[in-house]
Design a protein around this motif. Structure first.
Motif, mmCIF file in Angstrom:
data_model
loop_
_atom_site.group_PDB
_atom_site.id
_atom_site.type_symbol
_atom_site.label_atom_id
_atom_site.label_comp_id
_atom_site.label_asym_id
_atom_site.label_seq_id
_atom_site.Cartn_x
_atom_site.Cartn_y
_atom_site.Cartn_z
ATOM 1 N N ARG B 99 44.870 68.184 31.638
ATOM 2 C CA ARG B 99 44.075 68.614 32.789
ATOM 3 C C ARG B 99 44.429 67.802 34.034
ATOM 4 N NH1 ARG B 99 38.938 68.828 29.332
ATOM 5 N NH2 ARG B 99 38.899 70.984 28.585
ATOM 6 N N GLY B 102 47.690 69.127 35.276
ATOM 7 C CA GLY B 102 47.455 70.425 35.896
ATOM 8 C C GLY B 102 46.864 70.284 37.292
ATOM 9 N N ALA B 103 45.883 69.385 37.434
ATOM 10 C CA ALA B 103 45.255 69.188 38.743
ATOM 11 C C ALA B 103 46.253 68.605 39.742
ATOM 12 C CB ALA B 103 44.041 68.268 38.608
ATOM 13 N N ILE B 105 49.686 68.793 39.655
ATOM 14 C CA ILE B 105 50.750 69.756 39.988
ATOM 15 C C ILE B 105 50.182 70.889 40.834
ATOM 16 C CG2 ILE B 105 52.488 71.341 39.039
ATOM 17 C CD1 ILE B 105 53.091 68.427 38.489
ATOM 18 N N GLY B 106 48.962 71.295 40.515
ATOM 19 C CA GLY B 106 48.325 72.346 41.296
ATOM 20 C C GLY B 106 48.098 71.937 42.745
ATOM 21 N N LEU B 108 50.045 69.694 44.388
ATOM 22 C CA LEU B 108 51.299 69.247 45.005
ATOM 23 C C LEU B 108 51.696 70.017 46.263
ATOM 24 C CD1 LEU B 108 53.964 68.682 42.169
ATOM 25 C CD2 LEU B 108 53.097 66.994 43.779
ATOM 26 N N PRO B 109 51.770 71.354 46.201
ATOM 27 C CA PRO B 109 52.441 72.069 47.288
ATOM 28 C C PRO B 109 51.772 71.891 48.644
ATOM 29 C CG PRO B 109 52.138 73.501 45.381
ATOM 30 C CD PRO B 109 51.310 72.278 45.147
ATOM 31 N N ASP B 110 50.453 71.703 48.653
ATOM 32 C CA ASP B 110 49.770 71.717 49.943
ATOM 33 C C ASP B 110 49.129 70.393 50.323
ATOM 34 O OD1 ASP B 110 50.034 74.508 50.910
ATOM 35 O OD2 ASP B 110 49.236 74.907 48.925
#
Lengths: 193, 193
Positions: B99, B102-103, B105-106, B108-110
């Motif tokens: 988890r 996941g948090a 990597i989720g 990362l992009p922004d």
């Protein structure tokens, strides 16, 4: 894949809407209602083919042109793998793809259906890449012992760390070094402790 | 690392609260207020050392015992890498770690600050793992040309795909095969197209 023989009207628009919503607003905002509204179709059109949002998502990942890449056929394994690596790096450099990956990985631990969609995306990729390894075996470049799954997870996994997690540049020199390390190993076949 | 020479009272509780909130409720629910409440400290205690939640998070990732692993010293590179791989696999099998990943990597992009915290976590890991490769060079197992960063991103990257994305079992046989592929390559040093 969940689609039936006859695809619904505006399937391309449905897939594009699915990935756009995922990239722009995240997994929680992805609903069949939102997809239908964005794609300009009635939601019953979607439900006739896909029972859940994860089923639409699984097919959108598999079929979207934005995530597609061409399987190279250069005549040599090294160049084929460099071609694949270059295309993976290109996808990882795209902000929309990065958001889709983020949303998928973020949803993995607690949503089995999303985890299945993510896994099946990469299983499908590998299935399409098998021809690279089959040709390499036919040319005598690769023995039967070589495991395409292991090779692709080394290649893609390294690029995920390098490009996605560390935001480092992936240029031709890096890709060459990466592919050569996978092909020839770190210490070669004889040495070692 | 953002902490000053004198660590605040209850630093361990602050780090544990940070990772627990991230694992249980995700990145958006992670606030300095929530961490303070869960750790039983005043939020000014946190702000005295860390200016933002991403700074607390960066240090929590680096110092939390739940993410720690021991750098092996078996006397041979192959066994050391197998030891590292086994510990990475252990972390990836843990639902709470999954988890947290996941948090991160989720986000990362922004979120550049989260991306920096994630990257610095792995940079710190690699710094601690350098001793494995230094010892291997001293034993003559590894040349100076071998790149520890490349090696670790192959090892960890493959395990992320295998264990995290595909939820496949990582047993000793798999780890052995993975490490041997990285060390000796897919086709060895001479063959090739």
């Amino acid at each position: 894949m969940y689609r039936t023989a006859s695809r619904p009207r505006r399937t391309d628009a449905i897939f594009a809407a699915t990935l756009d919503i995922l990239a722009e607003r995240g997994y929680d905002a992805l609903t069949v209602e939102a997809v239908a509204a964005r794609a300009g179709v009635n939601k019953t059109t979607i439900y006739r083919t896909w029972a859940t949002k994860d089923q639409v998502l699984a097919d959108a990942l598999l079929e979207s042109p934005s995530l597609a890449y061409e399987v190279p056929d250069s005549g040599c394994l090294r160049d084929d793998l460099m071609g694949v690596a270059g295309q993976i790096a290109g996808l990882l450099a795209d902000q929309s793809t990065r958001r889709i990956i983020g949303a998928m990985i973020g949803s993995l631990p607690d949503r089995p259906a999303t985890a299945a969609a993510t896994s099946s995306f990469f299983v499908d990729r590998l299935a399409r890449e098998q021809i690279i390894f089959q040709r390499a075996r036919e040319r005598g470049e690769l023995t039967d012992a070589a495991d395409p799954d292991m090779i692709m997870n080394l290649l893609a996994g390294n690029l995920w760390f390098h490009a996605l997690i560390h935001s480092r540049k992936v240029d031709d020199t890096y890709i060459e070094r990466l592919v050569d390390t996978i092909l020839h190993g770190v210490i070669g076949p004889e040495a070692g402790g």
